[in-house]
Write a protein that holds these residues in place. Structure first.
Motif, PDB file in Angstrom:
ATOM      1  N   LEU A 167      32.243  -9.396 -32.600  1.00  0.00           N
ATOM      2  CA  LEU A 167      31.019 -10.084 -32.187  1.00  0.00           C
ATOM      3  C   LEU A 167      30.493  -9.496 -30.877  1.00  0.00           C
ATOM      4  CD1 LEU A 167      30.260 -13.818 -32.504  1.00  0.00           C
ATOM      5  CD2 LEU A 167      29.949 -12.762 -30.277  1.00  0.00           C
ATOM      6  N   PHE A 168      31.376  -9.319 -29.888  1.00  0.00           N
ATOM      7  CA  PHE A 168      30.948  -8.751 -28.603  1.00  0.00           C
ATOM      8  C   PHE A 168      30.537  -7.290 -28.742  1.00  0.00           C
ATOM      9  CE2 PHE A 168      33.790 -12.137 -26.658  1.00  0.00           C
ATOM     10  CZ  PHE A 168      32.728 -12.910 -26.207  1.00  0.00           C
ATOM     11  N   ALA A 169      31.288  -6.521 -29.539  1.00  0.00           N
ATOM     12  CA  ALA A 169      30.974  -5.096 -29.696  1.00  0.00           C
ATOM     13  C   ALA A 169      29.604  -4.899 -30.323  1.00  0.00           C
ATOM     14  CB  ALA A 169      32.047  -4.423 -30.540  1.00  0.00           C
ATOM     15  N   SER A 170      29.289  -5.708 -31.330  1.00  0.00           N
ATOM     16  CA  SER A 170      27.983  -5.591 -31.972  1.00  0.00           C
ATOM     17  C   SER A 170      26.864  -5.999 -31.018  1.00  0.00           C
ATOM     18  CB  SER A 170      27.948  -6.462 -33.229  1.00  0.00           C
ATOM     19  OG  SER A 170      26.714  -6.331 -33.896  1.00  0.00           O
ATOM     20  N   ALA A 171      27.108  -7.033 -30.207  1.00  0.00           N
ATOM     21  CA  ALA A 171      26.105  -7.443 -29.224  1.00  0.00           C
ATOM     22  C   ALA A 171      25.812  -6.306 -28.251  1.00  0.00           C
ATOM     23  CB  ALA A 171      26.587  -8.681 -28.468  1.00  0.00           C
ATOM     24  N   VAL A 172      26.856  -5.601 -27.820  1.00  0.00           N
ATOM     25  CA  VAL A 172      26.676  -4.470 -26.909  1.00  0.00           C
ATOM     26  C   VAL A 172      25.890  -3.351 -27.585  1.00  0.00           C
ATOM     27  CG1 VAL A 172      27.897  -2.628 -25.678  1.00  0.00           C
ATOM     28  CG2 VAL A 172      28.731  -4.984 -25.540  1.00  0.00           C
ATOM     29  N   MET A 173      26.245  -3.028 -28.817  1.00  0.00           N
ATOM     30  CA  MET A 173      25.614  -1.913 -29.525  1.00  0.00           C
ATOM     31  C   MET A 173      24.123  -2.147 -29.768  1.00  0.00           C
ATOM     32  SD  MET A 173      26.579  -0.319 -33.257  1.00  0.00           S
ATOM     33  CE  MET A 173      26.220  -1.857 -34.118  1.00  0.00           C
ATOM     34  N   ILE A 174      23.785  -3.263 -30.413  1.00  0.00           N
ATOM     35  CA  ILE A 174      22.387  -3.536 -30.754  1.00  0.00           C
ATOM     36  C   ILE A 174      21.543  -3.718 -29.502  1.00  0.00           C
ATOM     37  CG2 ILE A 174      20.826  -5.083 -31.993  1.00  0.00           C
ATOM     38  CD1 ILE A 174      22.586  -3.570 -33.866  1.00  0.00           C
ATOM     39  N   SER A 175      22.080  -4.453 -28.526  1.00  0.00           N
ATOM     40  CA  SER A 175      21.316  -4.757 -27.320  1.00  0.00           C
ATOM     41  C   SER A 175      21.078  -3.515 -26.464  1.00  0.00           C
ATOM     42  CB  SER A 175      22.051  -5.819 -26.495  1.00  0.00           C
ATOM     43  OG  SER A 175      22.220  -7.008 -27.224  1.00  0.00           O
ATOM     44  N   SER A 176      22.051  -2.614 -26.399  1.00  0.00           N
ATOM     45  CA  SER A 176      21.900  -1.422 -25.560  1.00  0.00           C
ATOM     46  C   SER A 176      20.785  -0.521 -26.060  1.00  0.00           C
ATOM     47  CB  SER A 176      23.222  -0.653 -25.507  1.00  0.00           C
ATOM     48  OG  SER A 176      24.223  -1.400 -24.868  1.00  0.00           O
ATOM     49  N   SER A 177      20.731  -0.297 -27.372  1.00  0.00           N
ATOM     50  CA  SER A 177      19.662   0.548 -27.896  1.00  0.00           C
ATOM     51  C   SER A 177      18.302  -0.132 -27.765  1.00  0.00           C
ATOM     52  CB  SER A 177      19.945   0.911 -29.360  1.00  0.00           C
ATOM     53  OG  SER A 177      19.993  -0.254 -30.166  1.00  0.00           O
ATOM     54  N   GLN A 184      27.838  -8.709 -37.526  1.00  0.00           N
ATOM     55  CA  GLN A 184      26.386  -8.801 -37.601  1.00  0.00           C
ATOM     56  C   GLN A 184      25.831  -9.988 -36.817  1.00  0.00           C
ATOM     57  OE1 GLN A 184      24.776  -6.294 -38.764  1.00  0.00           O
ATOM     58  NE2 GLN A 184      26.746  -5.386 -39.323  1.00  0.00           N
ATOM     59  N   THR A 185      26.541 -11.108 -36.816  1.00  0.00           N
ATOM     60  CA  THR A 185      26.083 -12.268 -36.050  1.00  0.00           C
ATOM     61  C   THR A 185      26.043 -11.950 -34.562  1.00  0.00           C
ATOM     62  OG1 THR A 185      27.024 -13.772 -37.705  1.00  0.00           O
ATOM     63  CG2 THR A 185      26.535 -14.695 -35.544  1.00  0.00           C
ATOM     64  N   GLY A 186      26.999 -11.154 -34.110  1.00  0.00           N
ATOM     65  CA  GLY A 186      26.994 -10.735 -32.710  1.00  0.00           C
ATOM     66  C   GLY A 186      25.742  -9.971 -32.346  1.00  0.00           C
ATOM     67  N   GLY A 187      25.248  -9.134 -33.268  1.00  0.00           N
ATOM     68  CA  GLY A 187      24.023  -8.391 -32.997  1.00  0.00           C
ATOM     69  C   GLY A 187      22.826  -9.308 -32.824  1.00  0.00           C
ATOM     70  N   ALA A 188      22.701 -10.316 -33.693  1.00  0.00           N
ATOM     71  CA  ALA A 188      21.575 -11.253 -33.610  1.00  0.00           C
ATOM     72  C   ALA A 188      21.621 -12.064 -32.323  1.00  0.00           C
ATOM     73  CB  ALA A 188      21.590 -12.192 -34.816  1.00  0.00           C
ATOM     74  N   LEU A 189      22.791 -12.592 -32.000  1.00  0.00           N
ATOM     75  CA  LEU A 189      22.915 -13.389 -30.784  1.00  0.00           C
ATOM     76  C   LEU A 189      22.751 -12.516 -29.539  1.00  0.00           C
ATOM     77  CD1 LEU A 189      25.868 -15.752 -31.779  1.00  0.00           C
ATOM     78  CD2 LEU A 189      23.418 -16.281 -31.714  1.00  0.00           C
ATOM     79  N   GLY A 190      23.216 -11.267 -29.615  1.00  0.00           N
ATOM     80  CA  GLY A 190      23.065 -10.363 -28.477  1.00  0.00           C
ATOM     81  C   GLY A 190      21.608 -10.106 -28.148  1.00  0.00           C
ATOM     82  N   GLY A 195      17.280  -4.546 -16.348  1.00  0.00           N
ATOM     83  CA  GLY A 195      18.513  -4.660 -15.579  1.00  0.00           C
ATOM     84  C   GLY A 195      19.230  -5.975 -15.851  1.00  0.00           C
ATOM     85  N   ALA A 196      18.455  -7.067 -15.949  1.00  0.00           N
ATOM     86  CA  ALA A 196      19.053  -8.367 -16.271  1.00  0.00           C
ATOM     87  C   ALA A 196      19.655  -8.358 -17.672  1.00  0.00           C
ATOM     88  CB  ALA A 196      17.990  -9.464 -16.154  1.00  0.00           C
ATOM     89  N   GLY A 197      18.970  -7.691 -18.599  1.00  0.00           N
ATOM     90  CA  GLY A 197      19.504  -7.585 -19.954  1.00  0.00           C
ATOM     91  C   GLY A 197      20.816  -6.827 -19.978  1.00  0.00           C
ATOM     92  N   PHE A 198      20.898  -5.740 -19.219  1.00  0.00           N
ATOM     93  CA  PHE A 198      22.145  -4.961 -19.190  1.00  0.00           C
ATOM     94  C   PHE A 198      23.259  -5.706 -18.456  1.00  0.00           C
ATOM     95  CE2 PHE A 198      19.796  -1.040 -20.398  1.00  0.00           C
ATOM     96  CZ  PHE A 198      20.651  -0.643 -21.410  1.00  0.00           C
ATOM     97  N   LEU A 199      22.899  -6.611 -17.551  1.00  0.00           N
ATOM     98  CA  LEU A 199      23.934  -7.448 -16.941  1.00  0.00           C
ATOM     99  C   LEU A 199      24.586  -8.330 -18.010  1.00  0.00           C
ATOM    100  CD1 LEU A 199      25.442  -8.549 -14.499  1.00  0.00           C
ATOM    101  CD2 LEU A 199      23.521 -10.143 -14.126  1.00  0.00           C
ATOM    102  N   ALA A 200      23.770  -8.872 -18.912  1.00  0.00           N
ATOM    103  CA  ALA A 200      24.321  -9.652 -20.026  1.00  0.00           C
ATOM    104  C   ALA A 200      25.188  -8.781 -20.920  1.00  0.00           C
ATOM    105  CB  ALA A 200      23.181 -10.274 -20.836  1.00  0.00           C
ATOM    106  N   VAL A 201      24.772  -7.525 -21.133  1.00  0.00           N
ATOM    107  CA  VAL A 201      25.577  -6.590 -21.931  1.00  0.00           C
ATOM    108  C   VAL A 201      26.913  -6.315 -21.241  1.00  0.00           C
ATOM    109  CG1 VAL A 201      25.699  -4.224 -22.805  1.00  0.00           C
ATOM    110  CG2 VAL A 201      23.571  -5.511 -23.016  1.00  0.00           C
TER     111      VAL A 201
END
Length: 495
Positions: free
Chosen positions: A298-308, A424-430, A459-465
């Motif tokens: 869940l965390f890994a997907s949030a990092v991946m989708i959100s970073s791009s 996949q749920t991690g990506g949506a929540l991320g 920058g705030a978004g990447f802090l969440a990442v």
């Protein structure tokens, strides 16, 4: 796990591993595996995951063309991955009921129809609805494809290779999606980001009927459609509540939808735990290593989708890059993922999956934390995104391996499906979290300083990442302890 299920080592397939996992038996001869089926379903998975991020570069163009709000733009991304993740288990059950190859074909058709819908959308609402439909097709397609993998390649070494390829293709598709999106938007327009899927789906459909054997279904089972819809509704309510936080916590709909999510998901969990034939195999979450792997995904997907997503916003809205230059700026992130994915199997064999996962999570923390400071130099941002990209396969491949290794052979399909659901749920929540964090910061700036405001928001978004990546380090520590405990117990049993 797998060795006990088939002690003879025979591959139960009329092709020797090429698509008939349910047709053979213990008397089948041991033959070399046929990887043709893996190529077909693997490429389908690549396309499905590519569509999770391919719109990131297209978002600014879509927003201008359709006059879409910030919330609508977030839903264009979240709607796809949310529906994809929440319906994966229904897709797996659907494959069990009608047959895996047939379900794979149905998923391709639904995915192509949803893509056509998106490509012809006339306003943001229609596009969001199309993305939801596309995500539903992706869920059936991906679940059927994964089911084909785990029932075709049953020997331990074959399954290890197949799941590694599966995980690597997912990461590669998600990270390269922004590059493909940039090329298509620049040369043909944002609509072709979706329309090109129709051609790929047609090719995959023809290939599937040549490379994948028909697979006999088991006893007739209920689809549990109400449960699947309830899970989707609960996760959608949770995502909506997080997105609405961008305007502050004082809005009543934030707490109303959060309460709805808690009630719905809690009720579903209670009912499923009492069911004799559950759609959600919650009992698997009682296995500590499996639960930790699920949370890690869940965390890994949030990092991946959100970073791009944040990277695309940075290059286009802060530095006014066009779609193609923005996509090319994100290419090193994808190439870093590809390079690391190629050496992951050997690294796991030498260092072990938990150490590899820890290293990947650490790379993500360093990259995201540095990006949270809001660097203005695009070259520096490209390097830091590549560092995050390098850490992604180091998370996904070990987590899928650790999680699936703690599941009995009889539960391989649902076990893999639930891991994918967390992914996949991690990506949506991320996306919901980083979009909300970014919007909250941008709102505090004056409209005349848009690039500066966006830079602070990114920058705030990447802090969440970075926080999500740090949570991955905690998961890695838990897995290290669990793995050590399991190893000691197994050694004692063998002695």
């Amino acid at each position: 796990m797998t060795e006990k299920a088939n002690a003879s080592g025979a591959v139960p397939s009329s092709r020797g591993g090429g698509g008939g996992g349910e047709l053979g038996g213990e008397d089948d001869a041991v033959v070399a595996p046929d990887w043709t089926a893996m190529v077909v379903v693997g490429m389908a998975q690549l396309i499905v995951m590519l569509d999770a991020t391919v719109v990131n570069v297209a978002i600014p163009s879509i927003g201008r063309d359709l006059s879409a709000s910030e919330a609508a733009l977030q839903w264009i991304i979240s709607g796809y991955v949310l529906m994809y993740g929440s319906l994966l288990l229904l897709g797996g059950r659907f494959a069990d009921v009608i047959g895996r190859r047939r379900a794979f074909a149905v998923g391709l058709v639904l995915f192509a129809a949803g893509s056509m819908w998106c490509g012809l959308a006339t306003d943001a609402g229609v596009l969001v609805a199309g993305r939801i439909a596309q995500g539903a097709g992706a869920a059936v397609l991906s679940a059927a494809a994964l089911s084909i993998v785990v029932t075709t390649y049953v020997a331990a070494d074959q399954r290890r290779i197949a799941l590694t390829a599966w995980s690597g293709l997912g990461v590669l598709g998600a990270t390269l999606g922004v590059v493909v999106g940039g090329v298509l938007v620049e040369l043909l327009g944002w609509r072709w980001v979706f329309l090109i899927n129709v051609a790929f789906a047609a090719v995959a459909l023809l290939a599937a009927y040549r490379a994948v054997d028909p697979m006999r279904t088991g006893p007739r089972r209920s689809l549990r459609f109400p449960t699947a819809i309830s899970v989707s509704a609960g996760l959608a309510a949770l995502t909506y509540a997080v997105i609405e936080l961008r305007d502050g916590p004082g809005r009543p709909q934030v707490w109303i939808f959060l309460a709805v999510a808690i009630v719905v998901l809690g009720a579903v969990g209670t009912l499923e735990s009492r069911s004799t034939d559950p759609l959600l195999p919650l009992r698997l979450l009682c296995i500590p290593a499996y639960l930790a792997s699920s949370i890690g995904l869940l965390f890994a997907s949030a990092v991946m989708i959100s970073s791009s997503y944040l990277g695309s916003i940075y290059f286009q809205d802060v530095h006014s890059f066009g779609p193609l230059p923005a996509g090319l700026s994100l290419l090193p992130m994808g190439l870093a993922s590809l390079a690391v994915a190629l050496i992951i199997p050997k690294a796991i064999a030498v260092r072990g999956p938990v150490r590899v996962y820890s290293a990947g999570a650490a790379a993500q923390v360093v990259g995201a934390a540095a990006l949270a400071t809001g660097p203005e130099n695009p070259a520096m941002v490209i390097v830091l995104l590549a560092l995050i990209g390098a850490g992604l396969p180091s998370a996904f491949v070990p987590l899928y391996g650790i999680g699936s290794s703690h599941v009995a052979f009889a539960d391989a399909g649902v076990g893999s499906g639930l891991l994918n659901t967390f992914n996949q749920t991690g990506g949506a929540l991320g996306i919901a979290v980083v979009g909300t964090a970014m919007a909250a910061v941008v709102r505090t700036h004056h409209s005349g300083a848009r690039p500066a405001a966006t830079l602070d928001g990114v920058g705030a978004g990447f802090l969440a990442v970075a926080i999500a990546a740090a949570a991955s380090l905690v998961v890695a520590a838990v897995l290290r302890r669990l793995t050590r405990t399991t190893g000691v117990r197994l050694a004692a049993e063998q002695a």
